[in-house]
Design a protein around this motif. Structure first.
Motif, PDB file in Angstrom:
ATOM      1  N   SER A 276       0.825  -1.208   0.000  1.00 15.92           N
ATOM      2  CA  SER A 276       0.000   0.000   0.000  1.00 15.92           C
ATOM      3  C   SER A 276       0.859   1.258   0.000  1.00 15.92           C
ATOM      4  O   SER A 276       0.590   2.209  -0.740  1.00 15.92           O
ATOM      5  CB  SER A 276      -0.921   0.002   1.228  1.00 15.92           C
ATOM      6  N   VAL A 277       1.900   1.259   0.810  1.00 17.00           N
ATOM      7  CA  VAL A 277       2.789   2.418   0.882  1.00 17.00           C
ATOM      8  C   VAL A 277       3.540   2.609  -0.437  1.00 17.00           C
ATOM      9  O   VAL A 277       3.647   3.718  -0.961  1.00 17.00           O
ATOM     10  CB  VAL A 277       3.781   2.265   2.054  1.00 17.00           C
ATOM     11  N   LEU A 278       4.053   1.522  -0.987  1.00 24.98           N
ATOM     12  CA  LEU A 278       4.825   1.626  -2.223  1.00 24.98           C
ATOM     13  C   LEU A 278       3.945   2.051  -3.391  1.00 24.98           C
ATOM     14  O   LEU A 278       4.413   2.748  -4.306  1.00 24.98           O
ATOM     15  CB  LEU A 278       5.500   0.289  -2.537  1.00 24.98           C
ATOM     16  N   ASN A 279       2.675   1.644  -3.355  1.00 29.39           N
ATOM     17  CA  ASN A 279       1.757   2.083  -4.405  1.00 29.39           C
ATOM     18  C   ASN A 279       1.572   3.596  -4.358  1.00 29.39           C
ATOM     19  O   ASN A 279       1.494   4.259  -5.407  1.00 29.39           O
ATOM     20  CB  ASN A 279       0.408   1.383  -4.251  1.00 29.39           C
ATOM     21  N   LEU A 280       1.530   4.164  -3.172  1.00 28.35           N
ATOM     22  CA  LEU A 280       1.416   5.620  -3.039  1.00 28.35           C
ATOM     23  C   LEU A 280       2.665   6.314  -3.573  1.00 28.35           C
ATOM     24  O   LEU A 280       2.579   7.354  -4.240  1.00 28.35           O
ATOM     25  CB  LEU A 280       1.180   6.000  -1.579  1.00 28.35           C
ATOM     26  N   ILE A 289      -1.088  11.363  -7.879  1.00 31.33           N
ATOM     27  CA  ILE A 289      -1.505  11.839  -6.563  1.00 31.33           C
ATOM     28  C   ILE A 289      -0.528  12.932  -6.126  1.00 31.33           C
ATOM     29  O   ILE A 289       0.681  12.820  -6.356  1.00 31.33           O
ATOM     30  CB  ILE A 289      -1.518  10.697  -5.518  1.00 31.33           C
ATOM     31  N   GLU A 290      -1.052  13.966  -5.480  1.00 28.67           N
ATOM     32  CA  GLU A 290      -0.188  15.028  -4.957  1.00 28.67           C
ATOM     33  C   GLU A 290       0.705  14.474  -3.845  1.00 28.67           C
ATOM     34  O   GLU A 290       0.271  13.636  -3.044  1.00 28.67           O
ATOM     35  CB  GLU A 290      -1.036  16.175  -4.409  1.00 28.67           C
ATOM     36  N   LYS A 291       1.944  14.945  -3.803  1.00 27.30           N
ATOM     37  CA  LYS A 291       2.915  14.406  -2.858  1.00 27.30           C
ATOM     38  C   LYS A 291       2.450  14.552  -1.406  1.00 27.30           C
ATOM     39  O   LYS A 291       2.580  13.610  -0.607  1.00 27.30           O
ATOM     40  CB  LYS A 291       4.266  15.091  -3.035  1.00 27.30           C
ATOM     41  N   ASP A 292       1.920  15.713  -1.029  1.00 29.14           N
ATOM     42  CA  ASP A 292       1.550  15.914   0.373  1.00 29.14           C
ATOM     43  C   ASP A 292       0.419  14.976   0.792  1.00 29.14           C
ATOM     44  O   ASP A 292       0.420  14.433   1.906  1.00 29.14           O
ATOM     45  CB  ASP A 292       1.173  17.372   0.650  1.00 29.14           C
ATOM     46  N   GLU A 293      -0.562  14.738  -0.115  1.00 26.69           N
ATOM     47  CA  GLU A 293      -1.664  13.835   0.202  1.00 26.69           C
ATOM     48  C   GLU A 293      -1.144  12.401   0.365  1.00 26.69           C
ATOM     49  O   GLU A 293      -1.536  11.678   1.286  1.00 26.69           O
ATOM     50  CB  GLU A 293      -2.721  13.879  -0.903  1.00 26.69           C
ATOM     51  N   ALA A 294      -0.271  12.003  -0.532  1.00 29.19           N
ATOM     52  CA  ALA A 294       0.293  10.654  -0.462  1.00 29.19           C
ATOM     53  C   ALA A 294       1.144  10.485   0.787  1.00 29.19           C
ATOM     54  O   ALA A 294       1.104   9.427   1.437  1.00 29.19           O
ATOM     55  CB  ALA A 294       1.136  10.381  -1.705  1.00 29.19           C
ATOM     56  N   TYR A 295       1.886  11.516   1.145  1.00 30.54           N
ATOM     57  CA  TYR A 295       2.772  11.448   2.317  1.00 30.54           C
ATOM     58  C   TYR A 295       1.958  11.215   3.594  1.00 30.54           C
ATOM     59  O   TYR A 295       2.254  10.309   4.374  1.00 30.54           O
ATOM     60  CB  TYR A 295       3.579  12.736   2.429  1.00 30.54           C
ATOM     61  N   TYR A 296       0.937  12.020   3.796  1.00 30.01           N
ATOM     62  CA  TYR A 296       0.157  11.900   5.029  1.00 30.01           C
ATOM     63  C   TYR A 296      -0.623  10.586   5.080  1.00 30.01           C
ATOM     64  O   TYR A 296      -0.761   9.972   6.145  1.00 30.01           O
ATOM     65  CB  TYR A 296      -0.796  13.097   5.169  1.00 30.01           C
ATOM     66  N   LEU A 297      -1.119  10.133   3.941  1.00 28.48           N
ATOM     67  CA  LEU A 297      -1.846   8.864   3.913  1.00 28.48           C
ATOM     68  C   LEU A 297      -0.893   7.703   4.171  1.00 28.48           C
ATOM     69  O   LEU A 297      -1.229   6.763   4.911  1.00 28.48           O
ATOM     70  CB  LEU A 297      -2.540   8.684   2.562  1.00 28.48           C
ATOM     71  N   ALA A 298       0.317   7.755   3.597  1.00 35.56           N
ATOM     72  CA  ALA A 298       1.304   6.697   3.808  1.00 35.56           C
ATOM     73  C   ALA A 298       1.700   6.619   5.283  1.00 35.56           C
ATOM     74  O   ALA A 298       1.811   5.531   5.856  1.00 35.56           O
ATOM     75  CB  ALA A 298       2.538   6.943   2.942  1.00 35.56           C
ATOM     76  N   PHE A 321      11.492   9.103  -0.412  1.00 38.83           N
ATOM     77  CA  PHE A 321      10.931   9.253  -1.752  1.00 38.83           C
ATOM     78  C   PHE A 321       9.842  10.312  -1.868  1.00 38.83           C
ATOM     79  O   PHE A 321       9.702  10.925  -2.931  1.00 38.83           O
ATOM     80  CB  PHE A 321      10.414   7.903  -2.264  1.00 38.83           C
ATOM     81  N   ILE A 322       9.060  10.517  -0.805  1.00 44.15           N
ATOM     82  CA  ILE A 322       7.999  11.509  -0.920  1.00 44.15           C
ATOM     83  C   ILE A 322       7.970  12.455   0.284  1.00 44.15           C
ATOM     84  O   ILE A 322       6.935  13.034   0.620  1.00 44.15           O
ATOM     85  CB  ILE A 322       6.610  10.855  -1.114  1.00 44.15           C
TER      86      ILE A 322
END
Length: 325
Positions: A276-280, A289-298, A321-322
């Motif tokens: 899941s994390v690597l997919n983000l 996906i925007e980096k900040d959204e992916a970062y917080y979700l990861a 990476f992000i």
């Protein structure tokens, strides 16, 4: 359909009917309306050394002499993969027959189309994923070319299903840098097909044969299988970074950390979290996906992980990476 012959370093097929086909070989490569045989040949280190100063086409002609086949009507592929690790798949539907014969080695040469190149133009490179496809029906040149395209896409499906990483980027491989493919149809057949694309049943058979034969060959040659890929460290290894920097910053004993990591790396919940994390990370890389959204979700996903070593590794990957710094 025809007889297959297996020698120590070569698999070859003598056709019992007139065959047309398309081949990527240096020997009678491209289209021909009168192929009589095809072979796939393992290159030993001795032969690799020999080819450093000799012509590949002439080498293939010499192999024809040894196989007692006419080099004027033959084509052949070469590879470092062992012939004993071949994957052969045969499928039928009503009056259609398709067989795919594949060898595959993807440990060191796997790459994704569009990855940074390793040379501008260079001689002496040899196929790593080789596939020979045979069918009982007649295909025109344009349909052979369409079958070639379907088979190439199927190769990518096989590697993607197995999560084979590119050795030249952080992406999944779509093949290797030196693949070979040869497809043959039966000129004497009364069955004439005009479509080998993904919507046709014939295209479906080609795709299934290629996918299954490559998966079998990869498992035999380099031991990559769904089971081997269900591993946190295998998934993380797709990304290129200096792991020594991670260990330098580790706030616990390195040996104890690695011991615990080995216990945790194959647990399905940890593999799922890692995926899941690597997919983000992938989604950010592809601008989906925007980096900040992916970062917080990861980070939120990792927070729910119950494994200390997996959590530490994933936090490091996320920041590397992000990270938002």
């Amino acid at each position: 359909m025809m007889k297959f012959f297996y020698l120590k370093d070569t698999i070859f097929v003598n056709f019992n009917t007139q065959r047309n086909g398309i081949s990527t070989s240096k020997l009678n490569g491209g289209f021909s309306n009168n192929f009589k045989s095809v072979f796939n040949h393992h290159l030993s280190q001795e032969n690799i050394d020999y080819l450093e100063n000799h012509d590949l086409e002439q080498y293939l002609i010499q192999q024809c002499w040894g196989l007692n086949i006419d080099s004027n009507y033959a084509t052949g592929l070469v590879t470092l993969a062992e012939m004993q690790n071949v994957g052969i798949v045969y499928k039928t539907f009503k009056n259609l027959e398709v067989v795919a014969i594949s060898t595959a080695g993807v440990r060191t040469n796997a790459s994704r189309a569009g990855d940074p190149s390793s040379y501008y133009e260079e001689n002496g490179k040899f196929g790593t994923i080789n596939t020979i496809i045979l069918t009982n029906v007649f295909l025109s040149h344009e349909t052979l070319l369409e079958a070639f395209m379907t088979a190439t896409e199927a190769k990518t499906v096989a590697l993607t299903d197995l999560k084979v990483p590119s050795q030249y980027s952080n992406s999944y491989a779509t093949g290797t840098g030196t693949d070979g493919l040869a497809i043959f149809s039966n000129v004497e057949s009364d069955i004439v097909l005009t479509n080998a694309g993904k919507h046709s049943k014939f295209g479906e058979l080609i795709g299934q044969c290629v996918i299954d034969s490559i998966k079998k060959a990869v498992k035999k040659q380099v031991w990559i299988s769904p089971k081997s890929q269900s591993n946190v460290l295998v998934r993380l290894n797709r990304y290129k970074l200096d792991i020594n920097d991670f260990y330098k910053k580790l706030d616990c004993d390195k040996k104890e950390f690695i011991i615990n990591l080995q216990k945790e790396m194959k647990k399905q919940d940890n593999v799922a979290v890692t995926t899941s994390v690597l997919n983000l990370i992938d989604e950010v890389e592809l601008d989906l996906i925007e980096k900040d959204e992916a970062y917080y979700l990861a980070k939120k996903i990792v927070k729910e992980c119950n494994s200390y070593p997996i959590k530490k590794l994933l936090d490091y990957w996320i920041d590397y990476f992000i990270g938002l710094n």
